[in-house]
Design a protein around this motif. Structure first.
Motif, short mmCIF file in Angstrom:
data_model
loop_
_atom_site.label_atom_id
_atom_site.label_comp_id
_atom_site.label_asym_id
_atom_site.label_seq_id
_atom_site.Cartn_x
_atom_site.Cartn_y
_atom_site.Cartn_z
N HIS A 77 0.83 -1.21 0.00
CA HIS A 77 0.00 0.00 0.00
C HIS A 77 0.86 1.26 0.00
CE1 HIS A 77 -3.46 -2.28 2.29
NE2 HIS A 77 -3.51 -2.49 0.99
N THR A 109 3.90 1.77 -0.79
CA THR A 109 4.83 1.96 -1.89
C THR A 109 4.12 2.05 -3.23
OG1 THR A 109 5.10 -0.45 -2.00
CG2 THR A 109 6.75 0.78 -0.74
N GLY A 110 2.81 1.93 -3.21
CA GLY A 110 2.06 2.01 -4.47
C GLY A 110 2.15 0.74 -5.30
N ALA A 138 0.63 -2.19 -4.53
CA ALA A 138 -0.55 -3.06 -4.41
C ALA A 138 -1.39 -2.87 -5.67
CB ALA A 138 -1.35 -2.68 -3.17
N TYR A 140 -4.61 -2.88 -7.82
CA TYR A 140 -6.08 -2.88 -7.87
C TYR A 140 -6.46 -3.22 -9.31
CZ TYR A 140 -5.24 -0.77 -3.40
OH TYR A 140 -4.79 -0.58 -2.12
N ASP A 174 -7.67 -1.76 -11.79
CA ASP A 174 -7.25 -0.89 -12.89
C ASP A 174 -5.73 -0.87 -13.07
OD1 ASP A 174 -8.02 0.79 -14.98
OD2 ASP A 174 -7.65 2.61 -13.83
N ASP A 175 -5.02 -1.47 -12.14
CA ASP A 175 -3.55 -1.47 -12.22
C ASP A 175 -3.02 -2.73 -12.89
OD1 ASP A 175 -3.77 0.85 -10.70
OD2 ASP A 175 -3.50 -0.23 -8.81
N LEU A 176 -3.89 -3.72 -13.10
CA LEU A 176 -3.42 -4.98 -13.68
C LEU A 176 -2.91 -4.73 -15.11
CD1 LEU A 176 -6.39 -7.28 -12.58
CD2 LEU A 176 -4.13 -7.08 -11.51
N ALA A 177 -1.90 -5.47 -15.48
CA ALA A 177 -1.40 -5.37 -16.84
C ALA A 177 -2.55 -5.67 -17.80
CB ALA A 177 -0.26 -6.36 -17.05
N GLU A 207 -11.66 3.42 -4.42
CA GLU A 207 -11.57 2.80 -5.74
C GLU A 207 -13.00 2.60 -6.23
OE1 GLU A 207 -11.38 -1.35 -5.86
OE2 GLU A 207 -10.15 -1.50 -7.66
N MET A 245 -9.90 -4.97 -2.96
CA MET A 245 -10.71 -3.82 -3.34
C MET A 245 -10.14 -2.58 -2.66
SD MET A 245 -14.46 -5.35 -2.72
CE MET A 245 -13.84 -6.77 -1.85
N GLY A 246 -10.32 -1.46 -3.31
CA GLY A 246 -10.00 -0.19 -2.67
C GLY A 246 -11.20 0.31 -1.91
N ARG A 299 -14.91 1.15 -16.41
CA ARG A 299 -14.73 1.90 -15.17
C ARG A 299 -15.46 3.23 -15.31
NH1 ARG A 299 -11.21 5.95 -13.39
NH2 ARG A 299 -9.83 5.83 -15.20
N ARG A 309 -0.38 7.03 -15.49
CA ARG A 309 -0.99 5.70 -15.37
C ARG A 309 -1.02 4.95 -16.71
NH1 ARG A 309 -3.51 3.79 -11.13
NH2 ARG A 309 -4.72 2.45 -12.51
N ARG A 337 2.59 3.67 -17.10
CA ARG A 337 2.20 2.57 -16.21
C ARG A 337 2.77 2.72 -14.80
NH1 ARG A 337 -0.87 -1.12 -16.51
NH2 ARG A 337 0.25 -2.44 -15.04
N THR A 339 1.42 3.01 -11.81
CA THR A 339 0.05 2.82 -11.31
C THR A 339 -0.08 3.06 -9.81
OG1 THR A 339 0.51 0.47 -11.16
CG2 THR A 339 -0.61 1.24 -13.15
N GLY A 340 1.01 3.45 -9.17
CA GLY A 340 0.89 3.79 -7.75
C GLY A 340 0.02 5.01 -7.54
N VAL A 344 4.91 8.18 -6.16
CA VAL A 344 5.20 7.31 -5.01
C VAL A 344 6.27 6.28 -5.35
CG1 VAL A 344 3.37 5.62 -5.51
CG2 VAL A 344 4.07 6.02 -3.13
N GLN A 355 6.70 6.19 4.90
CA GLN A 355 6.12 4.87 4.57
C GLN A 355 6.26 3.91 5.74
OE1 GLN A 355 8.62 4.39 1.07
NE2 GLN A 355 6.83 4.57 -0.28
N CYS A 389 -7.64 -0.26 3.16
CA CYS A 389 -7.79 -0.75 1.78
C CYS A 389 -6.60 -0.36 0.93
CB CYS A 389 -9.10 -0.28 1.16
SG CYS A 389 -9.04 1.34 0.37
N GLY A 390 -5.94 0.73 1.31
CA GLY A 390 -4.69 1.09 0.66
C GLY A 390 -4.81 1.95 -0.58
N PHE A 391 -6.02 2.22 -1.02
CA PHE A 391 -6.18 2.93 -2.29
C PHE A 391 -5.84 4.41 -2.15
CE2 PHE A 391 -8.38 4.57 -6.06
CZ PHE A 391 -8.08 3.60 -7.00
N PRO A 408 -1.13 5.80 -1.31
CA PRO A 408 -0.03 6.48 -2.00
C PRO A 408 -0.21 8.00 -2.01
CG PRO A 408 -0.73 4.56 -3.26
CD PRO A 408 -1.75 4.76 -2.16
#
Lengths: 768, 483
Positions: free
Chosen positions: A23, A25-26, A28, A30, A32-35, A186, A234-235, A266, B30, B34, B36-37, B85, B99, B110-112, B115
């Motif tokens: 979390h 370090t960015g 994690a 979610y 929308d972050d998946l390749a 999210e 989930m966020g 989304r 993003r 990419r 994505t953080g 981040v 951090q 949840c961590g969203f 960052p």
């Protein structure tokens, strides 16, 4: 003796969230972050611009001409059934078909090469309507004869009419309670990847992968086994992803199969807040009869809910409002009814507490009314009406784990309640601009899905031949620390370090037919299922070790990092390597179902809840009586989570739930205009609490002496929802500050949320 | 003229030629990179999930500030250092102290949002090593966390502050090197285009004047805290767009007046306001959230003519003036005269606000009020600026202006008349409180009803009187809770 060493991540210990480092370090991921798969397309919804009407035309000429647009989907493009209702009522279309029932209802989707292109193209469609009359709120809907979206419920015990007639005092009131947007950070998102045959894989931010699977199969017209649903995290969910992502998942899946390309959907925040359901608003007519000491004799009430255009989860939500209309108090004679009204608004859904808060807050309102009428400290009235073990709830469940007297006793001392209440009274007596209020409110919350069959869970554990463990269960991680707590249970079982356990994504391929991660039940159910799986593997290992090292089974024990057999102490890894070579099955599927519970809705009787979780909070507020603005000066909480599996994580749930509950009752206001448009649909207009809104002093303590009386996982109790209702203490403290203008002779009856505007206008009314 | 946008991203140079006016920094990070953080939570600068640091050269050297990547246009990053981040690390290459503290204090669920919160706290940690709880809350005004209730986050920030280590931080160590690189990127006008969406970054203010002579209908973008939403929310075309956030940064105090270049951000002006108009400082820190104050400029806040306006009510009360420029012609206008009607200002095509002149009025009794549903980071329901001169117990000058009460920020003529020449006494303010009801016909909307706006506007006269008078009882919330 090596028993002295302890493993990292054992139960009842503070252990960091398994994703905490990711979390911060960015890293994690979610959804929308998946390749993204090569050739990914994007879908975007087109929403109705009419609260109620018949569609007279749909012109997509400009939409289709927009660069990069691949196509448009409407109701007629759905291969299976145009329905995502989670209850089989077939009242929840993906796309409006002929008639639109709320402003913002999805009518079509645009599929394009980019999200921006799909979004812009969606806004170019021309949809025309024959506008019909609409009713937005529950009473308007009642007056318009809109009817119910689902069957109402009445709970009764004793003779409420006779009790009321015999009561020395009776107070009647109407209480309007606002809804709440989840504002998960999210938003809704799903990505579908088509496979061979009828297969499709959905990566989605959901609390309920199995339902997504079933819904996608339903709308595609294929079998459940063609659909795989994955969710790593989930966020935030808060109930907003229990059913609401079904629609997004289905749109992505339909498009993915139609164009044979991966499709992601989304919505932007405005569309997300406009097109997805929220906490139910209620208007409650209540009537309470009581005696001179403040003891409640009888309660009658009608809970009118804004359910929206379809049933969704409104049945169980409005049921739960009634289940909690007593909060912690015994009503000798009671009759309460729900009225799940159909309205021309988005279909409301689950939200932390699931109707419970809208029951609890009415109980607290009645208690406060009694106290003001009799000139008593509301705490006294609360204590006089608390359940005693053996008493029956309005649904005929016996309360037998009551601990609120002790919680109150400790909280009164730790918060210095009595002298602070006196100080508040003295402060207000000076008649200054800033007035104060203080209130102590309890919660008693029933734990279990009231749909009894949901109270089951599965888990799958693999021990690989290097001794590492893969843990999977049917619950979903949305920030609540579920994966961490379940991993602690497994670490404890095997006595291995939690770092040795890989917590994998939740997927329908590993655990089937799961229930939503909801009703605070995630750890209770999945922790038990995981423990069951672990115990199966352990039993096989015990047999193996006993035989290999020639010891009686009773002498084989799991100790930190090792298995001890008599005088032998073998590292866990070595045992596993040996067990593999000996062809021991190192994988197990676990299962759990909650015992003892049953519920007969037709008779309104049963034991819907396995146990209750308790808590109480004292909040003191300062109110600016020239503007209606306020600050929470201080909050003290004692909350019951039984024997906590992870006190740090549980405390975080309590703090977060409290602030979210306070937000519901203070600044979070849903506002529709007369056309039926929700105008508070983004954080610029819908105000959830910020850091500066939390209590200036915030003392949260777990009731560390509490232990679940039932055989819950390690005697812990569920924590997600119950502390949400502690935010009511803020609401009642604000009421007290306002009541200072009437000498506390009557309750000011603020409606919720108590925005600065409502507070000021209530003060102005009393000021005269 | 150069056809390339140049900036540093996490220490590495980026040079882009195909950049459209409405390309956002967030999408660039993003989608293109990419990274994505950095998350999208709302795309309107209100939730902070997209918070990144932008380092830019100022008179005080290289300054890093948290901003909202969602409404920050990519073109506005020319000559800046964008830090996400992913670039954050501790001196040993592991977790940064912020951090590490967030992990230790269970500051993420949840961590969203995490960052973004980490980046806002990083910005605070760097700029204010001694930040207390109030500073942390101010720094987090623009960050929503829906899970934690913020308590562990504030504790983590306090702990990270105690841990220190600012001098050894990577951005501090590399400061001169980065500053030199950024200096090299500055220079001539930049013109960019993608798909016909032109973006122009003038070299200096004279160049801006020249650009606007050629492109009088161009969208002028300073901090983009409003224009950003035209794109992300309303999908409006903004091209050709002229980016001016790097221009008109002058600030000085001269003859009892603060003179601010129109490109001075709220954050950049905060210290001067605090020093010379201390009564307005708390108000100033309630404009937007921190990220918004780091982007939004006072000149654009005026020029865009919002009916609420964060600064205009206060500035009108103080008697502020603005300098408008077109080509090489300048004119000065009293701020109250600039606002003509809803959506209509006294600004000709090709003309722009160059300077804002704020009399400090050290002898006057000044107050600034913001009433909103939520205390921080909320759009104002009612804003008010009071500036009264009192001589021998008589109100010799009264300027009271409101926002949110009419189609434009506007003086309360009737209430002012009720104050003017009257004794500085409770009764006078009661009369003014009643008079203000006739000055405005406010609207009802989701922020506030007309009734509430009217009631509050009247009560603010009572509040002003109480604040100026020793009653022995607190009259402000924060005094009552000892915060």
């Amino acid at each position: 003796m090596k028993d002295e060493t302890i493993i990292r991540g054992q139960v009842h210990q503070d252990t960091i969230h398994d994703s905490a480092i990711k979390h911060v370090t960015g890293r994690a991921d979610y959804t929308d972050d998946l390749a993204e798969p090569y050739g990914l397309l994007h879908a975007y919804l087109g929403l109705s611009q009419c609260a109620h009407g018949l569609i007279t035309g749909m012109d997509f000429t400009e939409t289709l001409a927009h660069p990069g647009v691949v196509g448009v989907l409407t109701a007629k493009d759905i291969p299976g059934v145009n329905d995502v209702s989670p209850n089989g009522k077939d009242d929840d279309p993906i796309f409006a078909d002929g008639e639109v029932l709320f402003w913002g209802q999805p009518v079509f989707a645009v599929i394009a090469e980019t999200r921006d292109g799909a979004r812009r193209a969606a806004h170019k469609a021309r949809i025309t309507y024959d506008v019909l009359p609409h009713a937005l709120d529950p009473l308007a809907a009642r007056d318009a004869g809109m009817g119910y979206v689902t069957d109402p419920l009445t709970l009764k015990r004793g003779d409420a009419d006779a009790g009321m007639a015999a009561a020395p005092h009776v107070i009647k009131g109407r209480f309007s309670i606002g809804g709440q947007d989840h504002f998960y950070l999210e938003g809704q998102i799903a990505m579908a990847v088509p496979g061979e045959d009828e297969d499709v894989t959905i990566n989605v931010s959901t609390q309920h992968p199995s339902e997504v699977q079933h819904m996608v199969a339903h709308v595609l017209g294929c079998q459940n086994n063609a659909v795989v649903v994955n969710v790593r995290r989930m966020g935030g969910g808060f109930g907003g992803k229990e059913t609401q992502m079904n629609l997004f998942s289905c749109v992505a899946a339909i498009a993915a199969k139609r164009w044979n390309r991966a499709v992601k959907i989304r919505p932007d925040r405005d569309d997300d807040m406009t097109a997805t359901g929220k906490r139910h608003d209620f208007v409650v007519d209540y009537e309470v009869g009581f005696d001179d000491t403040g003891k409640i004799r009888a309660v009658r009430g009608d809970w009118y809910a804004r359910c929206g255009f379809s049933a969704d989860l409104s049945g169980p939500v409005t049921d739960r409002a009634l289940f909690h209309c007593d909060n912690a108090y015994f009503y000798p004679d009671v009759r309460v009814s729900s009225h799940p009204m159909k309205t021309h608004t988005v279909s409301n859904t689950a939200f932390r507490g699931f109707g419970g808060p809208q029951g609890v807050i009415v109980a607290e309102r009645m208690v406060e009314e009694i106290a003001y009428a009799l000139g008593l400290d509301p705490l006294e009235v609360r204590k006089r009406n608390l359940y005693e073990n053996g008493q029956l709830t309005p649904y005929h469940q016996e309360v037998n784990d009551q601990i609120l007297p002790r919680i109150f006793e400790e909280l009164e001392v730790s918060s210095d309640y009595h002298s602070r209440r006196q100080a508040v009274l003295d402060w207000n007596a000076k008649g200054g601009v800033i007035r104060k209020g203080i209130a102590i409110t309890p919660v008693k919350f029933g734990i279990s899905f009231t749909a009894t069959w949901f109270n089951q869970a599965g888990a799958l554990i693999h021990v690989y031949n290097d001794g590492s463990i893969a843990l999977n269960h049917g619950g979903c991680e949305m920030g609540q620390g579920l994966n961490t707590k379940v991993a602690q249970v497994v670490a404890e079982a095997f006595q291995c370090d939690i770092g040795n356990i890989k917590i994998t994504r939740t997927t329908t391929e590993k655990v089937p037919n799961t229930s939503a991660t909801a009703a605070s039940s995630g750890t209770d159910l999945n922790g038990m299922a995981a423990l069951d799986a672990a115990e199966q593997i352990k039993a096989r290992l015990v047999d193996f070790v006993a035989e290999r090292w020639q010891q009686p089974k009773e002498e084989v024990r799991f100790v930190p990092g090792h298995i001890r057999a008599g005088d032998h102490e073998i590292p866990f890894r070595e045992v596993i390597a040996a067990a593999y070579m000996a062809r021991i099955h190192l994988s197990a599927a676990g299962f759990y179902k909650t015992p003892k519970i049953h519920w007969d809705r037709a008779t309104g009787r049963g034991r819907p809840f396995y146990y209750y979780a308790y808590g109480a909070a004292v909040s003191e507020v300062s109110v600016d009586t020239l503007t209606g603005e306020y600050v929470i000066d201080r909050t003290d909480v004692i909350h019951d989570v039984g024997r906590s599996l992870n006190p740090a994580i549980d405390k975080g749930q309590v703090e977060g739930a409290f602030v979210q509950g306070a937000g519901w009752l203070t600044t979070e206001e849903l506002w529709w205009d007369d056309k039926g448009r929700l105008r508070t649909h983004a954080p610029s207009t819908y105000k959830v609490p910020l850091a500066s809104d939390r209590p200036r002093v915030f003392n949260v303590r777990l009731a560390d002496w509490s232990e679940a009386t039932e055989r819950t996982i390690k005697r812990s109790k569920a924590v997600g929802e119950p502390p949400f209702m502690l935010g009511i203490s803020v609401f009642e403290a604000i009421n007290m500050a306002v009541a200072s203008f009437s000498g506390y002779r009557e309750h000011p009856r603020l409606d919720a949320p108590a925005t600065p505007e409502r507070v000021l206008l209530a003060i102005e009314k009393l000021r005269g | 003229m150069t056809p390339a946008l140049r900036f540093l991203l996490n220490g590495r140079p980026v040079e882009l030629t195909a950049v459209g006016a409405s390309d956002t920094l967030l999408d660039f990070l993003r989608i293109d990179r990419r990274l994505t953080g950095t998350k999208e939570g709302c795309a309107e600068g209100d939730c902070g999930a997209c918070t990144v640091l932008v380092g830019r050269l100022t008179d005080d050297g290289l300054v890093y500030e948290p901003v909202n990547a969602c409404i920050r246009f990519l073109a506005s990053c020319h000559g800046c250092h964008v830090v996400t981040v992913e670039h954050l690390r501790g001196p040993d290459g592991g977790l940064h102290p912020i951090q590490a503290a967030m992990v230790e204090y269970h500051g993420s669920q949840c961590g969203f949002c995490t960052p973004g919160i980490v980046m806002a706290l990083y910005g605070l940690w760097m700029s204010n090593p001694d930040a207390g709880a109030t500073d942390i809350e101010t720094a987090l005004q623009g960050n929503i966390c829906r899970c934690t209730g913020y308590e562990p986050i504030v504790k983590a920030a306090l702990a990270a502050g105690r841990a220190g280590g600012q001098a050894a931080d990577a951005l501090a160590v590399e400061r001169e090197l980065v500053a030199a690189k950024l200096r090299d990127m500055r220079g001539e006008r930049v013109e960019l285009s993608k798909g016909g969406e032109r973006a122009i970054i003038p070299a200096d203010v004279d160049d801006l004047a020249a650009v606007l002579e050629d492109e009088p209908k161009a969208t002028i973008i300073a901090g983009a805290t409003d224009v950003g939403l035209w794109v992300t929310k309303f999908m409006r075309d903004i091209f050709p767009a002229v980016f001016i956030g790097h221009l008109m940064k002058g600030k000085r105090v001269e003859g009892g007046e603060i003179r601010l270049g129109a490109g001075v951000t709220y954050s950049e002006a905060a210290a001067l306001i605090g020093q010379h108009v201390p009564a307005a400082y708390d108000y100033w820190l309630r404009i937007g959230g921190w990220q918004v104050r780091n982007m939004g400029t006072i000149g654009a806040n005026i020029a865009n003519g919002s009916p609420i306006g964060d600064t205009p009510p206060l500035l009108i009360a103080l008697g502020a003036r603005i300098v408008l420029r077109k080509g090489n012609a300048w004119r000065e206008v009293a701020l109250e005269d600039f606002f003509i009607d809803y959506g209509k200002q006294d600004r000709a095509p090709g003309e722009f606000v160059e300077e804002v002149i704020i009399p400090t009025r050290p002898q006057a009794r000044i107050a600034a009020y913001k009433i909103s549903k939520r205390r921080d980071s909320d759009i104002t329901a009612v804003a008010a600026g009071f500036c009264l001169s009192v001589e021998n117990g008589i109100i010799s000058g009264a300027r009271v202006a409101f926002g949110g009460m009419a189609g434009i920020p506007k003086r309360a003529a009737g209430a002012e008349a009720a104050l003017q020449g009257q004794p500085f006494a409770r009764e006078t303010f009661e009369v003014a409180a009643r008079a203000v009801a006739d000055d405005f016909t406010p609207l009802s909307d989701w922020r506030a009803s007309a009734d509430y706006r009217r009631t509050v506007a009247a009560n603010l006269f009572r509040r002003f009187w109480l604040e100026q008078t020793e009653t022995g009882l607190p009259v402000r919330l924060h005094e009552a809770v000892g915060a």
